[in-house]
Design an enzyme around this catalytic site. Structure first.
Site, PDB file in Angstrom:
ATOM      1  N   ARG A  93       0.817  -1.204   0.000  1.00  0.00           N
ATOM      2  CA  ARG A  93       0.000   0.000   0.000  1.00  0.00           C
ATOM      3  C   ARG A  93       0.859   1.265   0.000  1.00  0.00           C
ATOM      4  O   ARG A  93       0.476   2.280  -0.548  1.00  0.00           O
ATOM      5  CB  ARG A  93      -0.893   0.013   1.233  1.00  0.00           C
ATOM      6  CG  ARG A  93      -1.891  -1.108   1.246  1.00  0.00           C
ATOM      7  CD  ARG A  93      -2.766  -0.967   2.449  1.00  0.00           C
ATOM      8  NE  ARG A  93      -3.273   0.386   2.546  1.00  0.00           N
ATOM      9  CZ  ARG A  93      -4.320   0.850   1.881  1.00  0.00           C
ATOM     10  NH1 ARG A  93      -4.985   0.060   1.100  1.00  0.00           N
ATOM     11  NH2 ARG A  93      -4.698   2.101   2.020  1.00  0.00           N
ATOM     12  N   CYS A 117      -7.453  -4.826   2.060  1.00  0.00           N
ATOM     13  CA  CYS A 117      -6.342  -5.161   2.933  1.00  0.00           C
ATOM     14  C   CYS A 117      -6.806  -6.167   3.972  1.00  0.00           C
ATOM     15  O   CYS A 117      -7.974  -6.175   4.354  1.00  0.00           O
ATOM     16  CB  CYS A 117      -5.866  -3.884   3.602  1.00  0.00           C
ATOM     17  SG  CYS A 117      -4.653  -4.183   4.840  1.00  0.00           S
ATOM     18  N   ILE A 124      -8.739   6.453   1.797  1.00  0.00           N
ATOM     19  CA  ILE A 124      -7.706   7.334   1.249  1.00  0.00           C
ATOM     20  C   ILE A 124      -8.217   8.783   1.165  1.00  0.00           C
ATOM     21  O   ILE A 124      -7.575   9.663   0.613  1.00  0.00           O
ATOM     22  CB  ILE A 124      -7.239   6.759  -0.110  1.00  0.00           C
ATOM     23  CG1 ILE A 124      -5.884   7.306  -0.506  1.00  0.00           C
ATOM     24  CG2 ILE A 124      -8.276   6.947  -1.202  1.00  0.00           C
ATOM     25  CD1 ILE A 124      -5.151   6.493  -1.514  1.00  0.00           C
ATOM     26  N   ASP A 125      -9.424   9.000   1.772  1.00  0.00           N
ATOM     27  CA  ASP A 125     -10.065  10.313   1.648  1.00  0.00           C
ATOM     28  C   ASP A 125      -9.230  11.458   2.221  1.00  0.00           C
ATOM     29  O   ASP A 125      -9.265  12.583   1.713  1.00  0.00           O
ATOM     30  CB  ASP A 125     -11.457  10.281   2.326  1.00  0.00           C
ATOM     31  CG  ASP A 125     -11.356   9.868   3.783  1.00  0.00           C
ATOM     32  OD1 ASP A 125     -10.820   8.776   4.057  1.00  0.00           O
ATOM     33  OD2 ASP A 125     -11.778  10.641   4.663  1.00  0.00           O
ATOM     34  N   GLN A 126      -8.446  11.188   3.270  1.00  0.00           N
ATOM     35  CA  GLN A 126      -7.659  12.279   3.880  1.00  0.00           C
ATOM     36  C   GLN A 126      -6.467  12.673   3.006  1.00  0.00           C
ATOM     37  O   GLN A 126      -6.032  13.819   3.002  1.00  0.00           O
ATOM     38  CB  GLN A 126      -7.185  11.892   5.284  1.00  0.00           C
ATOM     39  CG  GLN A 126      -8.321  11.641   6.266  1.00  0.00           C
ATOM     40  CD  GLN A 126      -9.260  12.838   6.378  1.00  0.00           C
ATOM     41  OE1 GLN A 126      -8.839  13.948   6.671  1.00  0.00           O
ATOM     42  NE2 GLN A 126     -10.539  12.607   6.130  1.00  0.00           N
ATOM     43  N   ASP A 305       0.012  -1.990  15.511  1.00  0.00           N
ATOM     44  CA  ASP A 305       0.909  -3.016  14.956  1.00  0.00           C
ATOM     45  C   ASP A 305       1.500  -3.923  16.034  1.00  0.00           C
ATOM     46  O   ASP A 305       2.197  -4.884  15.711  1.00  0.00           O
ATOM     47  CB  ASP A 305       2.044  -2.352  14.150  1.00  0.00           C
ATOM     48  CG  ASP A 305       1.554  -1.818  12.812  1.00  0.00           C
ATOM     49  OD1 ASP A 305       0.375  -2.048  12.458  1.00  0.00           O
ATOM     50  OD2 ASP A 305       2.352  -1.166  12.106  1.00  0.00           O
ATOM     51  N   ILE A 327      -8.061   1.212  15.664  1.00  0.00           N
ATOM     52  CA  ILE A 327      -7.529   1.769  14.409  1.00  0.00           C
ATOM     53  C   ILE A 327      -8.054   1.012  13.180  1.00  0.00           C
ATOM     54  O   ILE A 327      -8.495   1.623  12.209  1.00  0.00           O
ATOM     55  CB  ILE A 327      -5.975   1.746  14.396  1.00  0.00           C
ATOM     56  CG1 ILE A 327      -5.395   2.328  15.687  1.00  0.00           C
ATOM     57  CG2 ILE A 327      -5.428   2.471  13.147  1.00  0.00           C
ATOM     58  CD1 ILE A 327      -5.471   3.818  15.850  1.00  0.00           C
ATOM     59  N   ARG A 397       7.500  -9.931   4.812  1.00  0.00           N
ATOM     60  CA  ARG A 397       7.278  -8.563   4.321  1.00  0.00           C
ATOM     61  C   ARG A 397       7.923  -7.549   5.269  1.00  0.00           C
ATOM     62  O   ARG A 397       8.308  -6.466   4.848  1.00  0.00           O
ATOM     63  CB  ARG A 397       5.772  -8.253   4.297  1.00  0.00           C
ATOM     64  CG  ARG A 397       5.010  -8.802   3.123  1.00  0.00           C
ATOM     65  CD  ARG A 397       3.596  -8.279   3.187  1.00  0.00           C
ATOM     66  NE  ARG A 397       3.610  -6.858   3.510  1.00  0.00           N
ATOM     67  CZ  ARG A 397       2.643  -6.197   4.118  1.00  0.00           C
ATOM     68  NH1 ARG A 397       1.551  -6.813   4.466  1.00  0.00           N
ATOM     69  NH2 ARG A 397       2.741  -4.910   4.369  1.00  0.00           N
TER      70      ARG A 397
END
Ligand code: UD1
Length: 430
Positions: A93, A117, A124-126, A305, A327, A397
């Site tokens: 991403r 995801c 992604i608006d912000q 995370d 979150i 990853r």
């Protein structure tokens, strides 16, 4: 198919060295294309996500030269397209940072919209709101997000949600806008600060990163630099919790202890002993751990995370713990796998109710996403018997030499590719 096989039940003991931060490196490597002169970046982690990003930077025409396992030289002068292809973005991403970087430098960028995801909705608006406030026209069409303008103009923007990605992306574009930009309700994560420090080392004028108001004076162009990425807060936290869950004693080296305070505080609360040096944290977990409550929050709160790794540790602690994820909306997928190892966890909406058990037992399990994968490895290391973990490509990853670092601490874990390897491992460790 690559798997990890683990024989658990052994406390992790020793010292481990933490590498560069994945999330900081993704932002910094992207920002490096914003100048034409060579940029050298050190302390990048040698992990899959970084390889994918460097590949997408190459595909737009920049020169990318690996000058060591953890160093790279990037020259953005040769960029010949502002259109990022879908193959690049679908794997990670964070290639959407190319939107802010290319828009800032060339006033135009076309990047495929990142897809779904594993851990939840990733809006992604912000990002869009920020680019529009800077004067860009932003369209979403045919799976692409396209931003274009004749000139970017500084703006005063209030983010509706605290977003690491939007803060960094808009900061990248604003660094090369005309005039002043003020970003309010900005994310304060260490990797936001690292991205700002890197841009400043290229000649940008950014103040306030690390607070919720970032002030940016746009500059005309950026110049070459040499920069070293900060240590990975999440890799460090993962080893801290592996020490706690296995009742071990681990010194986690090459860290910034301040970045780990939310994790250290919770570990102290549940009964671990934590000592800090300038660039190291020691976790001593050789006692019965207690229950607690965790709520994930933007930095300096408890990091989302680290939520799965903490839940595994609480699954082995006395009493009932409550873990609330604020979150992301789909971050408890690993709980079913953990239940197969004997954990007693009930998920209700965004909350997990964790009834601690005395032991977990090894099982064959699958990894749903990166951090959950690390958590399941911790579960395997703490459990009685053998655990075989599938889909470890998610873990690779984000963690460099994860199995090797755990072996250095006495963990009995091996990366295997077939049943024969598993049998060989069992003979070796029995
Ligand atoms: C980054 C990290 C990721 C970490 C996350 C939260 C990178 C490469 N990834 O992801 O490891 O888990 O921060 O610390 O640095 N949101 C919106 N609109 C937006 C953007 C975000 O509503 O335009 C929401 C998201 O859906 C989410 C929350 O804001 O609920 C936080 O997301 P964000 O901080 O943007 O996460 P990422 O930058 O994607």
């Amino acid at each position: 198919m690559e798997q990890y096989v683990i024989k658990g039940g052994i406390p992790l003991i020793g010292e481990v060295e933490i590498g560069g931060a994945k999330n900081a490196a993704l932002a910094v490597l992207t920002a490096a294309v914003m100048c034409d002169e060579p940029v050298i970046i050190d302390n990048i982690p040698d992990i899959r996500d970084i390889g994918v990003l460097l590949d997408s930077i190459k595909r737009i025409g920049a020169k990318v030269e690996r000058i060591g396992k953890h160093s790279v030289k990037i020259i953005g002068k040769t960029i010949d397209t502002v259109r990022v292809d879908y193959d690049s973005i679908k794997k990670i991403r964070a290639s959407y940072y190319l939107l802010g970087a290319l828009l800032g430098k060339y006033k135009k960028a076309e990047v495929p919209l990142p897809g779904g995801c594993n851990i939840g909705i990733r809006a992604i608006d912000q990002h869009k709101k920020g680019f529009e406030a800077l004067g860009a026209k932003v369209k979403i069409e045919h799976g692409m997000i396209m931003a274009e303008t004749n000139s970017l103009k500084g703006c005063h923007l209030y983010f509706d949600v605290v977003s690491v990605g939007a803060t960094i992306n808009v900061m990248l574009a604003a660094a090369l806008a005309e005039g002043n930009t003020i970003l309010e309700n900005a994310a304060k994560e260490p990797h936001v600060v690292d991205a700002a420090n890197f841009l400043n080392s290229m000649g940008a004028n950014i103040k306030g990163a690390g607070t919720d108001v970032i002030r940016i004076k746009g500059v005309k162009s950026l110049h070459g630099t040499e920069y070293s990425i900060i240590p990975d807060q999440i890799e460090a936290g993962t080893f801290m919790l592996a020490a706690a869950a296995t009742k071990g004693d681990v010194i986690v080296r090459n860290v910034i202890p301040k970045h780990l305070e939310a994790i250290s505080a919770k570990l102290t609360e549940i009964g671990c002993q934590i000592t800090e040096e300038d660039d190291a944290v020691r976790v001593f977990g050789n006692s019965e751990l207690k229950h607690t409550q965790i709520k994930t929050l933007p930095y300096p709160g408890f990091p989302t995370d680290m939520q799965p790794q903490m839940t595994v540790t609480l699954a082995l602690s006395q009493g009932t713990s409550i873990v609330t994820e604020t979150i992301f909306d789909n971050r408890f997928k690993y709980v079913d796998e953990l239940a197969r190892m004997g954990a007693v966890i009930k998920v209700e909406g965004n909350t997990a109710i964790v009834d601690g058990v005395r032991k977990l037992t090894g099982a064959e399990i699958s990894v749903p996403d990166l951090r959950a994968g690390a958590a399941l490895v911790i579960a395997g290391l703490a459990a009685d018997g053998y655990t075989v973990i599938d889909d470890i490509q998610y873990i690779e990853r984000g963690y460099e030499n994860f199995d090797e670092k755990l072996r250095q601490l006495g963990g009995q874990i091996k990366r295997v590719t077939c049943e024969k390897d598993i049998q060989r491992f069992k003979l070796e460790v029995c």
